[in-house]
Design a protein around this motif. Structure first.
Motif, PDB file in Angstrom:
ATOM      1  N   GLY A 117       0.797  -1.220   0.000  1.00 24.21           N
ATOM      2  CA  GLY A 117       0.000   0.000   0.000  1.00 24.21           C
ATOM      3  C   GLY A 117       0.829   1.269   0.000  1.00 24.21           C
ATOM      4  N   LEU A 118       2.036   1.194  -0.540  1.00 27.86           N
ATOM      5  CA  LEU A 118       2.927   2.359  -0.563  1.00 27.86           C
ATOM      6  C   LEU A 118       2.744   3.149  -1.857  1.00 27.86           C
ATOM      7  CD1 LEU A 118       6.225   0.747   0.785  1.00 27.86           C
ATOM      8  CD2 LEU A 118       4.585   2.151   2.042  1.00 27.86           C
ATOM      9  N   GLU A 119       2.549   4.436  -1.710  1.00 28.72           N
ATOM     10  CA  GLU A 119       2.430   5.323  -2.866  1.00 28.72           C
ATOM     11  C   GLU A 119       3.237   6.588  -2.605  1.00 28.72           C
ATOM     12  OE1 GLU A 119      -1.550   6.201  -4.014  1.00 28.72           O
ATOM     13  OE2 GLU A 119      -2.245   4.117  -3.865  1.00 28.72           O
ATOM     14  N   HIS A 120       4.004   6.978  -3.616  1.00 29.10           N
ATOM     15  CA  HIS A 120       4.777   8.216  -3.511  1.00 29.10           C
ATOM     16  C   HIS A 120       5.204   8.604  -4.918  1.00 29.10           C
ATOM     17  CE1 HIS A 120       7.935  11.087  -2.454  1.00 29.10           C
ATOM     18  NE2 HIS A 120       7.414  11.110  -1.231  1.00 29.10           N
ATOM     19  N   PRO A 121       5.204   9.905  -5.222  1.00 30.11           N
ATOM     20  CA  PRO A 121       5.619  10.333  -6.557  1.00 30.11           C
ATOM     21  C   PRO A 121       7.014   9.850  -6.944  1.00 30.11           C
ATOM     22  CG  PRO A 121       4.532  12.124  -5.419  1.00 30.11           C
ATOM     23  CD  PRO A 121       4.688  11.021  -4.417  1.00 30.11           C
ATOM     24  N   PHE A 122       7.928   9.767  -5.972  1.00 29.67           N
ATOM     25  CA  PHE A 122       9.275   9.276  -6.280  1.00 29.67           C
ATOM     26  C   PHE A 122       9.225   7.834  -6.771  1.00 29.67           C
ATOM     27  CE2 PHE A 122      11.934  12.231  -3.300  1.00 29.67           C
ATOM     28  CZ  PHE A 122      11.606  13.295  -4.129  1.00 29.67           C
ATOM     29  N   LEU A 123       8.387   7.020  -6.114  1.00 23.11           N
ATOM     30  CA  LEU A 123       8.279   5.623  -6.515  1.00 23.11           C
ATOM     31  C   LEU A 123       7.668   5.488  -7.906  1.00 23.11           C
ATOM     32  CD1 LEU A 123       6.994   4.022  -3.173  1.00 23.11           C
ATOM     33  CD2 LEU A 123       9.340   4.125  -4.037  1.00 23.11           C
ATOM     34  N   THR A 124       6.626   6.252  -8.160  1.00 16.50           N
ATOM     35  CA  THR A 124       5.964   6.196  -9.461  1.00 16.50           C
ATOM     36  C   THR A 124       6.890   6.686 -10.568  1.00 16.50           C
ATOM     37  OG1 THR A 124       3.830   6.582  -8.394  1.00 16.50           O
ATOM     38  CG2 THR A 124       3.939   6.916 -10.771  1.00 16.50           C
ATOM     39  N   ALA A 125       7.614   7.754 -10.297  1.00  9.76           N
ATOM     40  CA  ALA A 125       8.518   8.295 -11.314  1.00  9.76           C
ATOM     41  C   ALA A 125       9.654   7.338 -11.622  1.00  9.76           C
ATOM     42  CB  ALA A 125       9.078   9.634 -10.837  1.00  9.76           C
ATOM     43  N   THR A 126      10.101   6.602 -10.614  1.00 18.53           N
ATOM     44  CA  THR A 126      11.231   5.690 -10.794  1.00 18.53           C
ATOM     45  C   THR A 126      10.811   4.355 -11.388  1.00 18.53           C
ATOM     46  OG1 THR A 126      12.377   6.696  -8.919  1.00 18.53           O
ATOM     47  CG2 THR A 126      13.136   4.520  -9.624  1.00 18.53           C
ATOM     48  N   PHE A 127       9.755   3.759 -10.827  1.00 22.14           N
ATOM     49  CA  PHE A 127       9.382   2.387 -11.190  1.00 22.14           C
ATOM     50  C   PHE A 127       8.117   2.296 -12.038  1.00 22.14           C
ATOM     51  CE2 PHE A 127      11.601   2.178  -7.065  1.00 22.14           C
ATOM     52  CZ  PHE A 127      12.652   1.342  -7.405  1.00 22.14           C
ATOM     53  N   ARG A 128       7.351   3.386 -12.162  1.00 21.00           N
ATOM     54  CA  ARG A 128       6.017   3.371 -12.745  1.00 21.00           C
ATOM     55  C   ARG A 128       5.104   2.570 -11.814  1.00 21.00           C
ATOM     56  NH1 ARG A 128       9.210   6.245 -14.769  1.00 21.00           N
ATOM     57  NH2 ARG A 128       9.464   6.738 -16.978  1.00 21.00           N
ATOM     58  N   GLY A 129       4.054   1.930 -12.352  1.00 21.83           N
ATOM     59  CA  GLY A 129       3.107   1.252 -11.477  1.00 21.83           C
ATOM     60  C   GLY A 129       2.527   0.014 -12.108  1.00 21.83           C
ATOM     61  N   VAL A 130       1.517  -0.544 -11.449  1.00 27.03           N
ATOM     62  CA  VAL A 130       0.899  -1.779 -11.930  1.00 27.03           C
ATOM     63  C   VAL A 130       0.306  -1.624 -13.329  1.00 27.03           C
ATOM     64  CG1 VAL A 130      -0.960  -3.435 -11.503  1.00 27.03           C
ATOM     65  CG2 VAL A 130       0.507  -2.694  -9.612  1.00 27.03           C
ATOM     66  N   PRO A 131      -0.370  -0.518 -13.672  1.00 28.96           N
ATOM     67  CA  PRO A 131      -0.911  -0.395 -15.030  1.00 28.96           C
ATOM     68  C   PRO A 131       0.175  -0.475 -16.105  1.00 28.96           C
ATOM     69  CG  PRO A 131      -1.940   1.218 -13.600  1.00 28.96           C
ATOM     70  CD  PRO A 131      -0.811   0.614 -12.812  1.00 28.96           C
ATOM     71  N   GLU A 132       1.315   0.167 -15.867  1.00 28.99           N
ATOM     72  CA  GLU A 132       2.404   0.114 -16.846  1.00 28.99           C
ATOM     73  C   GLU A 132       2.996  -1.289 -16.935  1.00 28.99           C
ATOM     74  OE1 GLU A 132       1.973   4.322 -15.490  1.00 28.99           O
ATOM     75  OE2 GLU A 132       2.106   2.383 -14.472  1.00 28.99           O
ATOM     76  N   LEU A 133       3.106  -1.947 -15.785  1.00 33.44           N
ATOM     77  CA  LEU A 133       3.619  -3.314 -15.745  1.00 33.44           C
ATOM     78  C   LEU A 133       2.701  -4.237 -16.566  1.00 33.44           C
ATOM     79  CD1 LEU A 133       4.730  -5.021 -12.441  1.00 33.44           C
ATOM     80  CD2 LEU A 133       3.216  -6.198 -14.010  1.00 33.44           C
ATOM     81  N   THR A 134       1.407  -4.121 -16.320  1.00 37.06           N
ATOM     82  CA  THR A 134       0.431  -4.947 -17.036  1.00 37.06           C
ATOM     83  C   THR A 134       0.464  -4.672 -18.530  1.00 37.06           C
ATOM     84  OG1 THR A 134      -1.000  -4.986 -15.070  1.00 37.06           O
ATOM     85  CG2 THR A 134      -2.012  -5.550 -17.183  1.00 37.06           C
ATOM     86  N   ALA A 135       0.555  -3.407 -18.900  1.00 36.56           N
ATOM     87  CA  ALA A 135       0.573  -3.042 -20.314  1.00 36.56           C
ATOM     88  C   ALA A 135       1.784  -3.616 -21.024  1.00 36.56           C
ATOM     89  CB  ALA A 135       0.540  -1.521 -20.463  1.00 36.56           C
ATOM     90  N   ARG A 136       2.923  -3.618 -20.359  1.00 37.41           N
ATOM     91  CA  ARG A 136       4.133  -4.146 -20.992  1.00 37.41           C
ATOM     92  C   ARG A 136       4.003  -5.642 -21.248  1.00 37.41           C
ATOM     93  NH1 ARG A 136      10.423  -2.726 -19.569  1.00 37.41           N
ATOM     94  NH2 ARG A 136      11.383  -4.240 -20.983  1.00 37.41           N
ATOM     95  N   LEU A 137       3.468  -6.369 -20.286  1.00 34.60           N
ATOM     96  CA  LEU A 137       3.286  -7.801 -20.464  1.00 34.60           C
ATOM     97  C   LEU A 137       2.249  -8.097 -21.547  1.00 34.60           C
ATOM     98  CD1 LEU A 137       3.335  -9.067 -16.770  1.00 34.60           C
ATOM     99  CD2 LEU A 137       5.052  -9.524 -18.533  1.00 34.60           C
ATOM    100  N   ALA A 138       1.149  -7.358 -21.528  1.00 37.78           N
ATOM    101  CA  ALA A 138       0.095  -7.583 -22.521  1.00 37.78           C
ATOM    102  C   ALA A 138       0.611  -7.327 -23.931  1.00 37.78           C
ATOM    103  CB  ALA A 138      -1.108  -6.692 -22.216  1.00 37.78           C
ATOM    104  N   THR A 139       1.422  -6.309 -24.088  1.00 35.91           N
ATOM    105  CA  THR A 139       1.991  -6.007 -25.402  1.00 35.91           C
ATOM    106  C   THR A 139       2.926  -7.128 -25.852  1.00 35.91           C
ATOM    107  OG1 THR A 139       1.838  -3.623 -25.015  1.00 35.91           O
ATOM    108  CG2 THR A 139       3.406  -4.366 -26.703  1.00 35.91           C
TER     109      THR A 139
END
Length: 202
Positions: A117-139
């Protein structure tokens, strides 16, 4: 001599599966060790050479290799005839390496942060998030059954693993869920599960 330090039902179970996929079970001495578990059980094992007391850890003639992706890369290079990784110098090799390092550098941190349940702009900017992870796999899986094409590889073994542990976290996209099912249907998974169950009982 190859020695794998392994804790049943842990991240090192992926290396047990890899060993069986590669057909090198007779070439690796497996040492069962304890590790600190998230539920508070277990503890650091003095017999485990990993600097942080984690698994997997692999000893090869006195040289220590740690971290899952590094061990996968090491073993598939040591036994290229296993067919679990593209040969160096091929275009597929670059894609294979990208998946191995993306897993440890992006996918697992994103999933751990999300579970905690951790959220922070630094984390998102560095690692992105679950939607980006899912999109990469789906592609990647849009027009092929496995990450590198028609054949299962060590990249599939590693990258599908968190979804195998936490099926509820598998994205609803059928391309991804069907891929996870194909990976989980491998004989090596059944062998690993039976091995870990027996090791815990012992």
């Amino acid at each position: 001599m190859l020695t794998l330090f392994h804790a049943p039902h842990s991240r090192s179970s992926r290396i047990i599966g890899l060993i069986h996929e590669m057909g090198i079970a007779n070439k690796v001495d497996i040492r069962i060790v304890t590790i600190p578990r998230q539920d508070g059980s277990g503890g650091r094992d003095p017999a485990n050479p990993h600097p942080e007391g984690k698994v997997p850890a692999l000893l090869h003639d006195g040289t220590l290799i740690t971290e899952t992706a590094a061990i996968i890369l090491y073993l598939t290079a040591l036994f290229p005839e296993s067919g679990m990784a593209p040969a160096p110098g091929t275009a597929a090799r670059g894609e294979y390496l990208s998946w191995l390092f993306w897993y440890g550098s992006v996918m697992e941190p994103v999933m751990v942060f999300n579970a905690a349940g951790l959220e922070h702009p630094f984390l998102t900017a560095t690692f992105r998030g679950v939607p980006e992870l899912t999109a990469r796999l789906a592609t990647a899986l849009a027009n092929r059954p496995y990450l590198l094409g028609d054949s299962y590889s060590a990249a599939d073994l590693l990258v599908h693993s968190p979804y195998a542990w936490f099926r509820d976290e598998t994205p609803a996209d059928p391309k991804i869920s069907d891929w996870v099912d194909r990976c989980m249907a491998r004989e090596s998974r059944a062998i690993t599960t039976a091995y870990d169950t027996q090791a815990l009982a012992a």
